[in-house]
Design a protein around this motif. Sequence first.
Motif, PDB file in Angstrom:
ATOM      1  N   THR A  66       0.845  -1.192   0.000  1.00 23.90           N
ATOM      2  CA  THR A  66       0.000   0.000   0.000  1.00 23.90           C
ATOM      3  C   THR A  66       0.882   1.244   0.000  1.00 23.90           C
ATOM      4  OG1 THR A  66      -0.097   0.183   2.417  1.00 23.90           O
ATOM      5  CG2 THR A  66      -1.731  -1.253   1.340  1.00 23.90           C
ATOM      6  N   LYS A  67       0.251   2.395  -0.165  1.00 19.85           N
ATOM      7  CA  LYS A  67       0.988   3.654  -0.248  1.00 19.85           C
ATOM      8  C   LYS A  67       1.825   3.904   1.006  1.00 19.85           C
ATOM      9  CE  LYS A  67       1.554   7.396  -2.841  1.00 19.85           C
ATOM     10  NZ  LYS A  67       2.063   7.311  -4.221  1.00 19.85           N
ATOM     11  N   VAL A  68       1.233   3.721   2.181  1.00 19.83           N
ATOM     12  CA  VAL A  68       1.974   3.986   3.407  1.00 19.83           C
ATOM     13  C   VAL A  68       3.131   3.007   3.564  1.00 19.83           C
ATOM     14  CG1 VAL A  68       0.450   2.572   4.855  1.00 19.83           C
ATOM     15  CG2 VAL A  68       1.746   4.441   5.888  1.00 19.83           C
ATOM     16  N   GLN A  69       2.949   1.775   3.124  1.00 13.90           N
ATOM     17  CA  GLN A  69       4.043   0.806   3.195  1.00 13.90           C
ATOM     18  C   GLN A  69       5.170   1.176   2.241  1.00 13.90           C
ATOM     19  OE1 GLN A  69       1.892  -2.769   2.310  1.00 13.90           O
ATOM     20  NE2 GLN A  69       0.824  -2.794   4.280  1.00 13.90           N
ATOM     21  N   GLY A  89      -6.929   1.505   8.265  1.00 14.54           N
ATOM     22  CA  GLY A  89      -7.275   0.810   7.039  1.00 14.54           C
ATOM     23  C   GLY A  89      -6.362   1.109   5.873  1.00 14.54           C
ATOM     24  N   SER A  90      -5.311   1.915   6.113  1.00 15.46           N
ATOM     25  CA  SER A  90      -4.399   2.286   5.019  1.00 15.46           C
ATOM     26  C   SER A  90      -3.249   1.306   4.846  1.00 15.46           C
ATOM     27  CB  SER A  90      -3.835   3.692   5.266  1.00 15.46           C
ATOM     28  OG  SER A  90      -3.106   3.722   6.487  1.00 15.46           O
ATOM     29  N   GLY A  91      -3.154   0.313   5.736  1.00 15.74           N
ATOM     30  CA  GLY A  91      -2.054  -0.642   5.648  1.00 15.74           C
ATOM     31  C   GLY A  91      -0.890  -0.312   6.547  1.00 15.74           C
ATOM     32  N   VAL A 113      11.704  -5.563  20.149  1.00 11.04           N
ATOM     33  CA  VAL A 113      10.689  -4.662  19.593  1.00 11.04           C
ATOM     34  C   VAL A 113       9.546  -4.539  20.595  1.00 11.04           C
ATOM     35  CG1 VAL A 113       9.050  -4.257  17.720  1.00 11.04           C
ATOM     36  CG2 VAL A 113      11.257  -5.349  17.237  1.00 11.04           C
ATOM     37  N   LEU A 114       9.150  -3.300  20.873  1.00  9.18           N
ATOM     38  CA  LEU A 114       7.999  -3.035  21.727  1.00  9.18           C
ATOM     39  C   LEU A 114       6.991  -2.230  20.922  1.00  9.18           C
ATOM     40  CD1 LEU A 114       6.590  -3.084  24.473  1.00  9.18           C
ATOM     41  CD2 LEU A 114       7.882  -1.035  25.105  1.00  9.18           C
ATOM     42  N   ILE A 115       5.786  -2.791  20.735  1.00 15.37           N
ATOM     43  CA  ILE A 115       4.716  -2.128  19.988  1.00 15.37           C
ATOM     44  C   ILE A 115       3.608  -1.784  20.977  1.00 15.37           C
ATOM     45  CG2 ILE A 115       3.062  -2.313  18.098  1.00 15.37           C
ATOM     46  CD1 ILE A 115       4.885  -4.444  16.848  1.00 15.37           C
ATOM     47  N   LEU A 116       3.333  -0.506  21.143  1.00 15.86           N
ATOM     48  CA  LEU A 116       2.331  -0.034  22.090  1.00 15.86           C
ATOM     49  C   LEU A 116       1.081   0.417  21.350  1.00 15.86           C
ATOM     50  CD1 LEU A 116       4.618   2.047  24.483  1.00 15.86           C
ATOM     51  CD2 LEU A 116       3.764  -0.277  24.815  1.00 15.86           C
ATOM     52  N   THR A 117      -0.071  -0.039  21.813  1.00 11.11           N
ATOM     53  CA  THR A 117      -1.352   0.287  21.190  1.00 11.11           C
ATOM     54  C   THR A 117      -2.348   0.705  22.272  1.00 11.11           C
ATOM     55  OG1 THR A 117      -2.445  -1.859  21.379  1.00 11.11           O
ATOM     56  CG2 THR A 117      -0.883  -1.592  19.580  1.00 11.11           C
ATOM     57  N   PRO A 118      -3.421   1.428  21.903  1.00 11.34           N
ATOM     58  CA  PRO A 118      -4.356   1.899  22.921  1.00 11.34           C
ATOM     59  C   PRO A 118      -5.392   0.878  23.374  1.00 11.34           C
ATOM     60  CG  PRO A 118      -4.977   2.762  20.785  1.00 11.34           C
ATOM     61  CD  PRO A 118      -3.688   2.019  20.587  1.00 11.34           C
ATOM     62  N   THR A 119      -5.719  -0.105  22.557  1.00 14.86           N
ATOM     63  CA  THR A 119      -6.815  -1.009  22.905  1.00 14.86           C
ATOM     64  C   THR A 119      -6.395  -2.472  22.758  1.00 14.86           C
ATOM     65  OG1 THR A 119      -7.745  -1.152  20.660  1.00 14.86           O
ATOM     66  CG2 THR A 119      -8.483   0.687  22.054  1.00 14.86           C
ATOM     67  N   ARG A 120      -7.104  -3.323  23.504  1.00 18.91           N
ATOM     68  CA  ARG A 120      -6.858  -4.759  23.404  1.00 18.91           C
ATOM     69  C   ARG A 120      -7.152  -5.266  21.994  1.00 18.91           C
ATOM     70  NH1 ARG A 120     -10.429  -6.191  28.644  1.00 18.91           N
ATOM     71  NH2 ARG A 120     -11.532  -4.411  27.812  1.00 18.91           N
ATOM     72  N   GLU A 121      -8.235  -4.736  21.397  1.00 16.82           N
ATOM     73  CA  GLU A 121      -8.621  -5.205  20.067  1.00 16.82           C
ATOM     74  C   GLU A 121      -7.535  -4.897  19.040  1.00 16.82           C
ATOM     75  OE1 GLU A 121     -10.441  -6.958  17.033  1.00 16.82           O
ATOM     76  OE2 GLU A 121     -11.035  -7.096  19.142  1.00 16.82           O
ATOM     77  N   LEU A 122      -6.982  -3.701  19.088  1.00 17.10           N
ATOM     78  CA  LEU A 122      -5.927  -3.343  18.142  1.00 17.10           C
ATOM     79  C   LEU A 122      -4.673  -4.178  18.402  1.00 17.10           C
ATOM     80  CD1 LEU A 122      -4.961  -1.614  15.827  1.00 17.10           C
ATOM     81  CD2 LEU A 122      -4.358   0.188  17.452  1.00 17.10           C
ATOM     82  N   ALA A 123      -4.341  -4.406  19.668  1.00 17.12           N
ATOM     83  CA  ALA A 123      -3.186  -5.251  19.982  1.00 17.12           C
ATOM     84  C   ALA A 123      -3.380  -6.653  19.404  1.00 17.12           C
ATOM     85  CB  ALA A 123      -2.981  -5.311  21.491  1.00 17.12           C
ATOM     86  N   ARG A 124      -4.600  -7.183  19.545  1.00 17.10           N
ATOM     87  CA  ARG A 124      -4.872  -8.517  18.986  1.00 17.10           C
ATOM     88  C   ARG A 124      -4.740  -8.518  17.465  1.00 17.10           C
ATOM     89  NH1 ARG A 124      -9.011  -8.885  23.279  1.00 17.10           N
ATOM     90  NH2 ARG A 124     -10.514  -7.921  21.860  1.00 17.10           N
ATOM     91  N   GLN A 125      -5.237  -7.471  16.814  1.00 20.18           N
ATOM     92  CA  GLN A 125      -5.145  -7.396  15.353  1.00 20.18           C
ATOM     93  C   GLN A 125      -3.692  -7.363  14.894  1.00 20.18           C
ATOM     94  OE1 GLN A 125      -7.450  -4.034  14.039  1.00 20.18           O
ATOM     95  NE2 GLN A 125      -9.364  -4.822  14.882  1.00 20.18           N
ATOM     96  N   ILE A 126      -2.863  -6.572  15.578  1.00 22.82           N
ATOM     97  CA  ILE A 126      -1.449  -6.487  15.213  1.00 22.82           C
ATOM     98  C   ILE A 126      -0.775  -7.839  15.419  1.00 22.82           C
ATOM     99  CG2 ILE A 126       0.768  -5.431  15.801  1.00 22.82           C
ATOM    100  CD1 ILE A 126      -0.809  -2.897  16.568  1.00 22.82           C
ATOM    101  N   PHE A 246       8.592  13.348   9.024  1.00 18.67           N
ATOM    102  CA  PHE A 246       7.136  13.275   9.061  1.00 18.67           C
ATOM    103  C   PHE A 246       6.604  12.923   7.682  1.00 18.67           C
ATOM    104  CE2 PHE A 246       3.008  15.754   8.802  1.00 18.67           C
ATOM    105  CZ  PHE A 246       2.266  14.797   9.470  1.00 18.67           C
ATOM    106  N   LEU A 247       5.809  11.871   7.620  1.00 20.95           N
ATOM    107  CA  LEU A 247       5.107  11.503   6.395  1.00 20.95           C
ATOM    108  C   LEU A 247       3.623  11.608   6.648  1.00 20.95           C
ATOM    109  CD1 LEU A 247       6.976   8.256   5.245  1.00 20.95           C
ATOM    110  CD2 LEU A 247       7.240  10.549   4.306  1.00 20.95           C
ATOM    111  N   SER A 248       2.897  12.299   5.765  1.00 19.50           N
ATOM    112  CA  SER A 248       1.449  12.362   5.872  1.00 19.50           C
ATOM    113  C   SER A 248       0.846  11.740   4.636  1.00 19.50           C
ATOM    114  CB  SER A 248       0.964  13.810   6.017  1.00 19.50           C
ATOM    115  OG  SER A 248      -0.440  13.838   6.013  1.00 19.50           O
ATOM    116  N   LEU A 249      -0.056  10.822   4.877  1.00 21.68           N
ATOM    117  CA  LEU A 249      -0.768  10.162   3.776  1.00 21.68           C
ATOM    118  C   LEU A 249      -2.152  10.751   3.599  1.00 21.68           C
ATOM    119  CD1 LEU A 249       0.647   7.799   2.255  1.00 21.68           C
ATOM    120  CD2 LEU A 249       1.561   8.212   4.528  1.00 21.68           C
ATOM    121  N   SER A 250      -2.363  11.987   4.061  1.00 17.08           N
ATOM    122  CA  SER A 250      -3.677  12.622   4.003  1.00 17.08           C
ATOM    123  C   SER A 250      -3.923  13.211   2.628  1.00 17.08           C
ATOM    124  CB  SER A 250      -3.778  13.727   5.058  1.00 17.08           C
ATOM    125  OG  SER A 250      -3.658  13.187   6.345  1.00 17.08           O
TER     126      SER A 250
END
Length: 531
Positions: A66-69, A89-91, A113-126, A246-250
């Motif tokens: 994807t573009k961000v990747q 949803g951008s990849g 590697v330490l990956i920090l996320t705000p929610t349990r659901e997002l952590a599970r998805q990652i 800084f990269l913005s995909l907006s």
Amino acid sequence: MPSDTPPTNRYTQVIDLTTRAQKHAKQQVALEKLADPEEALPQVEVGDLPPRIQEAVQAAGWPSLTKVQQQAIPYMLDRRDLIVQSRTGSGKTGAFLLPLFELIDSSTRGTQVLILTPTRELARQINEEFERMRLRRDDADTLEGVLIYGGVKYGPQIDGLERGVQVVIGTPGRILDHIQRGTLKLHDLRVLILDEADEMLSMGFYPAMRDLKQYLPEPRQSYMYSATMPPNVRALGNLFLKDPGFLSLSIGHQSVDTIEHRYYKVEPMERDRALIRIIEMEHPDSAIIFANTKREVEYLATFLQNYGHDADAISGDLSQQQRERVMDRIRKANLRFLVATDVAARGIDISDLSHVFMHEVPQDPESYLHRAGRTGRIGKTGTAIVLVTRLEERALWSIARRYNFEPEERPLPTDDDVTERIGERLTVHLETLRREKTNLERERAERFVPLAQNLAREEPQLLAILLDGFYHELLHRPGDQPSVEEAEAGAQTRHAETMAPDAETEAAPPAPQPSSRRRKSRSNRSRRNDK
């Protein structure tokens, strides 16, 4: 008949807010505009990547990047700190997971590697994405990871850490708990990734993040991904990243701050409760909620207040004394939600406004710009959210075509979605509260564990009343966010760390000090006990 051509001069008046720049000069100095990476790197395709990463792409089943990747992966492989603004949803998950297969030393079992996320659901998805990508081999070349978040038992997580893993994915509060217990050691840490940083701060993780920072070794690579880039998110970047690009995909632009336009389709009779659900999910520190008429403003403010939210109304029907009372709360940053008509809101300036909610589509198309323009000011980002019925959706898209923006439709959160999100926030704050307790206070609290267990089985409604009171007392007011001063201090600290000789990262870090709010509450409690 309205013209199809956007009224450029009026649009410019809404968007071009440079006349307010002096008022926010200090803030802009502390939170410097994020700049494109120096010596920009070209985009990559799958065939340009190292063999290990190509194998991970194939394992994930992706035909292309994807573009961000394409844009972010080269900077990670070049070991340069980076902030990426990219929508869900951008990849983006693949953007930070794929390079790890080249950066991690698979022969070392320490946490790299330490990956920090705000929610349990997002952590599970990652974690699920990581499991799909990683190659399972019979030798010691297989990468291992563990999933860590709050609200569940520690045992399985400790077992996973004792196995020896290279990748830890989880929420900040529980990660900090494991560090302080000694079950998670970060001596071998190479890469730190903060995902959904804006949402992480809205969940109330900032105190845990501030405490966690002292346990992170140098040097390391650090990356932050966020859908929006308000000042508190930039402050987080100053604290954890070193001279990041800084990269913005907006909207296809690089290094541009925008307003995110979003809408939710609702049934006419469910509009009010839908607004409550969206507010609970977004959890902004402060926002303006626009309604089309004075009567709707008064009703909506009362509805929010009855639901436990800190809200007040301002309309043309208020007396001067009543208006001054509301204005005084605004000036003192002591009001979370202002409900207003377009006319009544003129001349009111709330700095750092991350969200604008529109209870319905405005009757005048130009009013949409004035409303949305209240957020995303002076080089920042913001979110404009509109509730629309099926009949109003066409009117919104007409406004969007007129002023050249594209609103994104989102599914309306369900009651179950809100319940899960509230539960996660409560868990975050309760675990923070437990960390801040002294050993004696924790020992004293143990007396109530049997009662809590019995109530959970027999009368859960009693516990629910306690939790509801805690939630409304603590979480329906602005959270503990990094201030401008903290952002400036964080940037200076990072600069000092860069200039200083290598620190002894093996040394045990000092115990984190309680937050100023906690110290104050303890002081107040001591005075009450003295009485």
